[in-house]
Enzyme design. Structure first.
Site, PDB file in Angstrom:
ATOM      1  N   HIS A 160     -12.059   9.800   6.239  1.00 58.50           N
ATOM      2  CA  HIS A 160     -11.791   8.363   6.368  1.00 58.50           C
ATOM      3  C   HIS A 160     -11.244   7.961   7.735  1.00 58.50           C
ATOM      4  O   HIS A 160     -11.606   6.925   8.271  1.00 58.50           O
ATOM      5  CB  HIS A 160     -10.792   7.983   5.270  1.00 58.50           C
ATOM      6  N   ARG A 194      -1.764   9.168   8.908  1.00 60.69           N
ATOM      7  CA  ARG A 194      -1.664   7.730   9.182  1.00 60.69           C
ATOM      8  C   ARG A 194      -1.101   6.985   7.979  1.00 60.69           C
ATOM      9  O   ARG A 194      -1.518   7.213   6.838  1.00 60.69           O
ATOM     10  CB  ARG A 194      -3.051   7.187   9.494  1.00 60.69           C
ATOM     11  N   GLU A 237       0.842  -1.199   0.000  1.00 63.96           N
ATOM     12  CA  GLU A 237       0.000   0.000   0.000  1.00 63.96           C
ATOM     13  C   GLU A 237       0.872   1.241   0.000  1.00 63.96           C
ATOM     14  O   GLU A 237       2.083   1.171   0.245  1.00 63.96           O
ATOM     15  CB  GLU A 237      -0.954  -0.012   1.200  1.00 63.96           C
ATOM     16  N   ARG A 266      -1.003   9.409   1.274  1.00 63.49           N
ATOM     17  CA  ARG A 266      -2.442   9.623   1.120  1.00 63.49           C
ATOM     18  C   ARG A 266      -2.820  11.104   1.094  1.00 63.49           C
ATOM     19  O   ARG A 266      -3.700  11.517   0.348  1.00 63.49           O
ATOM     20  CB  ARG A 266      -3.143   8.904   2.278  1.00 63.49           C
TER      21      ARG A 266
HETATM   22  C1  LIG Z   1     -14.001   1.647   4.743  1.00 63.00           C
HETATM   23  C2  LIG Z   1     -12.806   1.579   5.655  1.00 63.00           C
HETATM   24  C3  LIG Z   1     -11.702   0.838   5.295  1.00 63.00           C
HETATM   25  C4  LIG Z   1     -10.588   0.771   6.139  1.00 63.00           C
HETATM   26  N1  LIG Z   1      -9.526  -0.023   5.790  1.00 63.00           N
HETATM   27  C5  LIG Z   1      -8.518  -0.190   6.671  1.00 63.00           C
HETATM   28  C6  LIG Z   1      -7.481  -1.125   6.399  1.00 63.00           C
HETATM   29  O1  LIG Z   1      -7.466  -1.780   5.368  1.00 63.00           O
HETATM   30  N2  LIG Z   1      -6.509  -1.271   7.340  1.00 63.00           N
HETATM   31  C7  LIG Z   1      -6.498  -0.557   8.506  1.00 63.00           C
HETATM   32  O2  LIG Z   1      -5.582  -0.742   9.319  1.00 63.00           O
HETATM   33  N3  LIG Z   1      -7.470   0.322   8.770  1.00 63.00           N
HETATM   34  C8  LIG Z   1      -8.488   0.509   7.900  1.00 63.00           C
HETATM   35  N4  LIG Z   1      -9.478   1.390   8.205  1.00 63.00           N
HETATM   36  C9  LIG Z   1      -9.457   2.066   9.509  1.00 63.00           C
HETATM   37  C10 LIG Z   1      -9.782   1.057  10.604  1.00 63.00           C
HETATM   38  O3  LIG Z   1     -10.792   0.205  10.157  1.00 63.00           O
HETATM   39  C11 LIG Z   1     -10.232   1.740  11.880  1.00 63.00           C
HETATM   40  O4  LIG Z   1      -9.391   2.797  12.217  1.00 63.00           O
HETATM   41  C12 LIG Z   1     -10.214   0.770  13.047  1.00 63.00           C
HETATM   42  O5  LIG Z   1     -10.869  -0.400  12.692  1.00 63.00           O
HETATM   43  C13 LIG Z   1     -10.873   1.410  14.245  1.00 63.00           C
HETATM   44  O6  LIG Z   1     -11.210   0.412  15.177  1.00 63.00           O
HETATM   45  P1  LIG Z   1     -11.960   0.839  16.492  1.00 63.00           P
HETATM   46  O7  LIG Z   1     -12.249  -0.405  17.235  1.00 63.00           O
HETATM   47  O8  LIG Z   1     -11.200   1.904  17.156  1.00 63.00           O
HETATM   48  O9  LIG Z   1     -13.321   1.531  15.981  1.00 63.00           O
HETATM   49  P2  LIG Z   1     -14.562   0.904  15.178  1.00 63.00           P
HETATM   50  O10 LIG Z   1     -14.214  -0.349  14.510  1.00 63.00           O
HETATM   51  O11 LIG Z   1     -15.150   1.996  14.360  1.00 63.00           O
HETATM   52  O12 LIG Z   1     -15.595   0.569  16.334  1.00 63.00           O
HETATM   53  C14 LIG Z   1     -16.225   1.594  17.059  1.00 63.00           C
HETATM   54  C15 LIG Z   1     -17.347   1.009  17.881  1.00 63.00           C
HETATM   55  O13 LIG Z   1     -17.830   1.993  18.780  1.00 63.00           O
HETATM   56  C16 LIG Z   1     -19.241   2.007  18.747  1.00 63.00           C
HETATM   57  N5  LIG Z   1     -19.691   3.310  19.229  1.00 63.00           N
HETATM   58  C17 LIG Z   1     -19.446   4.551  18.726  1.00 63.00           C
HETATM   59  N6  LIG Z   1     -19.992   5.485  19.528  1.00 63.00           N
HETATM   60  C18 LIG Z   1     -20.568   4.813  20.553  1.00 63.00           C
HETATM   61  C19 LIG Z   1     -21.275   5.212  21.713  1.00 63.00           C
HETATM   62  N7  LIG Z   1     -21.530   6.503  22.009  1.00 63.00           N
HETATM   63  N8  LIG Z   1     -21.729   4.241  22.568  1.00 63.00           N
HETATM   64  C20 LIG Z   1     -21.514   2.925  22.310  1.00 63.00           C
HETATM   65  N9  LIG Z   1     -20.827   2.496  21.222  1.00 63.00           N
HETATM   66  C21 LIG Z   1     -20.378   3.435  20.371  1.00 63.00           C
HETATM   67  C22 LIG Z   1     -19.587   1.669  17.306  1.00 63.00           C
HETATM   68  O14 LIG Z   1     -20.923   1.235  17.190  1.00 63.00           O
HETATM   69  C23 LIG Z   1     -18.561   0.551  17.080  1.00 63.00           C
HETATM   70  O15 LIG Z   1     -19.038  -0.653  17.651  1.00 63.00           O
HETATM   71  C24 LIG Z   1     -10.584   1.483   7.362  1.00 63.00           C
HETATM   72  C25 LIG Z   1     -11.696   2.247   7.721  1.00 63.00           C
HETATM   73  C26 LIG Z   1     -12.801   2.291   6.883  1.00 63.00           C
HETATM   74  C27 LIG Z   1     -13.990   3.111   7.297  1.00 63.00           C
END
Ligand SMILES: Cc1cc2nc3c(=O)[nH]c(=O)nc-3n(C[C@H](O)[C@H](O)[C@H](O)COP(=O)(O)OP(=O)(O)OC[C@H]3O[C@@H](n4cnc5c(N)ncnc54)[C@H](O)[C@@H]3O)c2cc1C
Length: 487
Positions: free
Chosen positions: A324, A359, A113, A269
């Protein structure tokens, strides 16, 4: 099991699930805004998870690429610590049954990437996040020590004397107030604040706003990453066309089919997003020409395109930039604890120092996993106390079309003082009751303060990078109240 006196994890993405799983056998409550395993950025990740596991790679090369992308604001010790844990993260997921792509000899197949100097993206075709969330959710559902509250959103935090003492939530059974002095924010990013985003629409920075209200410092809030290649087909949120597609040879073209990306289609990016945004500003469409790539390399992306009437095998894919990823978030120390005692943060909601001003692709799933484990380790040695907290009026959690419009108009890829001041004036009256508006206000105020261009933050009125501003900045709710910005 009574929830009182248990650690409470808010968020059911990769970061929240890692905390909950790694806390075993200690009882833990997991608040999950939707159905476990769905509507998380984690589950939507396509490209994969970066880890220095290839024969020509090592942690110092991966760290160097991460530091280069971060434009002078990464914390080198944090970078090293998280990146060195990459092989552990892959092993953890593989042991849970994640079916990553492999060569015939069993070695992991590694993707390339943007801005990575080696092939190091571990992936499951183009649906890596779905595979990761499949195994993590399955393990969480099977775990006896985790109480999962689905469709339950945190609407407020209670804090006393700079110490967390509870969580207020809206659940299907009604309002719930849990007394606990150990809370983990794992609520993900802020893309849903913007009109064009690749994020789940619930990703509106509510966790950051609730933490700020409780008194926590936030760091690097101005740094929002815009992905250059969201599928321009009218859907909200916008499907992503992963950078890995360019890694396999796809090229940007303009409306006349000519290539235009100076510095290469796989440049960092922020550079690519600015170039694509400049085309849009001049009313010129942008395409990604992936016709030379076999459909089976990216089955999910190609079928999403086809469902929208675009066949990548025969025609260029229309793309545009979209919000993003958020590099900023709740400022945390080496244990991922915030400036409010007992309030932890991990994953995208945290500003750990890994990403700095920009990032590196595929470093965020890695960060979610590793910081989830760090939080669990920090908590596991602590006694957690219950306490009474008084119920309070919930904050609104939805980003209205008005908020999304303000953020897109004035806080997008190109920013200036006049636009940011307009955003602040329009967000201020909304921020007292509406958590996304407060999150947006904190981003706007931080963006106004950084009078330079660096990484993902571009000020048209300060186009140069200023060596004197090569440091992270923090913002606190008291900065807003002192200037009359938040009631
Ligand atoms: C389309 C897309 C593609 C991506 N591709 C990549 C990739 O290939 N590689 C990579 O490393 N990263 C990628 N990323 C970024 C990566 O996916 C995220 O940064 C990472 O998964 C974040 O994980 P997290 O657990 O912090 O948050 P999330 O996976 O977003 O989880 C957040 C959780 O919090 C919950 N939530 C939010 N607010 C509240 C609240 N007030 N009360 C209760 N629950 C709440 C949501 O419902 C969810 O369950 C991508 C992101 C996107 C959108």
């Amino acid at each position: 099991m009574s929830a009182h006196g248990c650690p409470v994890v808010i968020g059911g993405g990769a970061a929240g699930l890692l905390v909950a799983l790694c806390l075993a056998p200690r009882p833990v409550v997991l608040l999950c805004g939707g159905t476990l395993g769905f509507e998380t950025a984690s589950g939507w990740a396509q490209g994969g998870i970066a880890a220095a596991v290839g024969p020509d790679d090592d942690a110092s090369l991966h760290a160097r690429d991460t530091l280069n992308a971060g434009a002078g604001l990464c914390d080198a010790a944090v970078v090293r610590r998280i990146i060195e844990a990459g092989p552990w993260a892959i092993d953890f997921l593989a042991r849970l049954g994640a079916d990553f792509g492999r060569h015939a000899d069993g070695a992991l197949a590694l993707g390339l990437e943007a801005a990575h100097s080696r092939r190091r993206i571990v992936h499951a075709k183009d649906a890596t996040g779905a595979e990761i969330m499949r195994v993590l959710s399955q393990a969480a559902r099977a775990a006896q020590h985790i109480t999962i509250l689905e469709h339950s959103s945190a609407t407020g935090l209670a804090a006393r004397d700079n110490r967390i003492c509870g969580v207020h939530a809206a659940t299907p059974a009604g309002a719930l107030s849990i007394g606990t002095d150990c809370v983990v924010m794992a609520t993900g990013g802020v893309g849903g604040l913007f009109a064009h985003t690749t994020n789940p629409l619930r990703a509106t920075g509510t966790g950051l706003a609730l933490a700020a209200r409780a008194g926590a410092d936030l760091r690097d809030m101005e740094f929002v990453q815009f992905h250059p290649t969201a599928l321009a087909c009218g859907l909200d949120p916008m499907p992503l066309v992963s950078e890995a597609v360019r890694g396999e040879g796809a090229r940007f073209t303009d409306g006349a089919g000519a290539r235009f990306m100076q510095g290469g289609d796989l440049a960092a990016r922020d550079i690519v997003a600015r170039a694509v945004a400049a085309k849009y500003a001049a009313d010129e469409p942008v395409f990604l020409d992936a016709r030379a790539i076999p459909a089976q390399t990216f089955p999910g992306i190609f079928s999403t395109c086809r469902a929208q009437g675009i066949d990548p095998a025969t025609q260029p894919i229309p793309v545009r930039p979209a919000a993003h990823y958020h590099m900023g978030g709740i400022a945390v120390n080496a244990d991922c604890e915030s400036s409010v005692a007992g309030l932890f943060a991990c994953g995208e909601a945290a500003a750990t120092g890994l990403h700095g001003a920009n990032r590196l692709a595929s470093n965020s799933l890695l960060e979610a996993m590793v910081t989830g484990r760090i939080v669990a380790r920090a908590i596991s040695g602590r006694a957690v106390r219950a306490g009474n907290i008084t119920p309070e009026a919930p904050r609104l959690l939805e980003a209205t079309p008005l908020i999304r419009d303000i953020c897109s108009k004035y806080m997008g890829i190109y920013r200036d003082a006049a636009g940011l001041q307009t955003a602040i004036a329009q967000l201020r009256p909304l921020a007292a009751r509406c958590a996304p508006a407060l999150a947006a206000l904190l981003i706007a105020q931080s963006a106004l303060r950084r009078r330079e261009s660096r990484g993902a933050h571009t000020r048209t009125d300060f186009p140069e990078t200023d060596a004197a501003q090569a440091r992270s900045t923090t913002i606190n709710i008291s900065d807003l109240t002192a200037t009359g910005l938040a009631a």
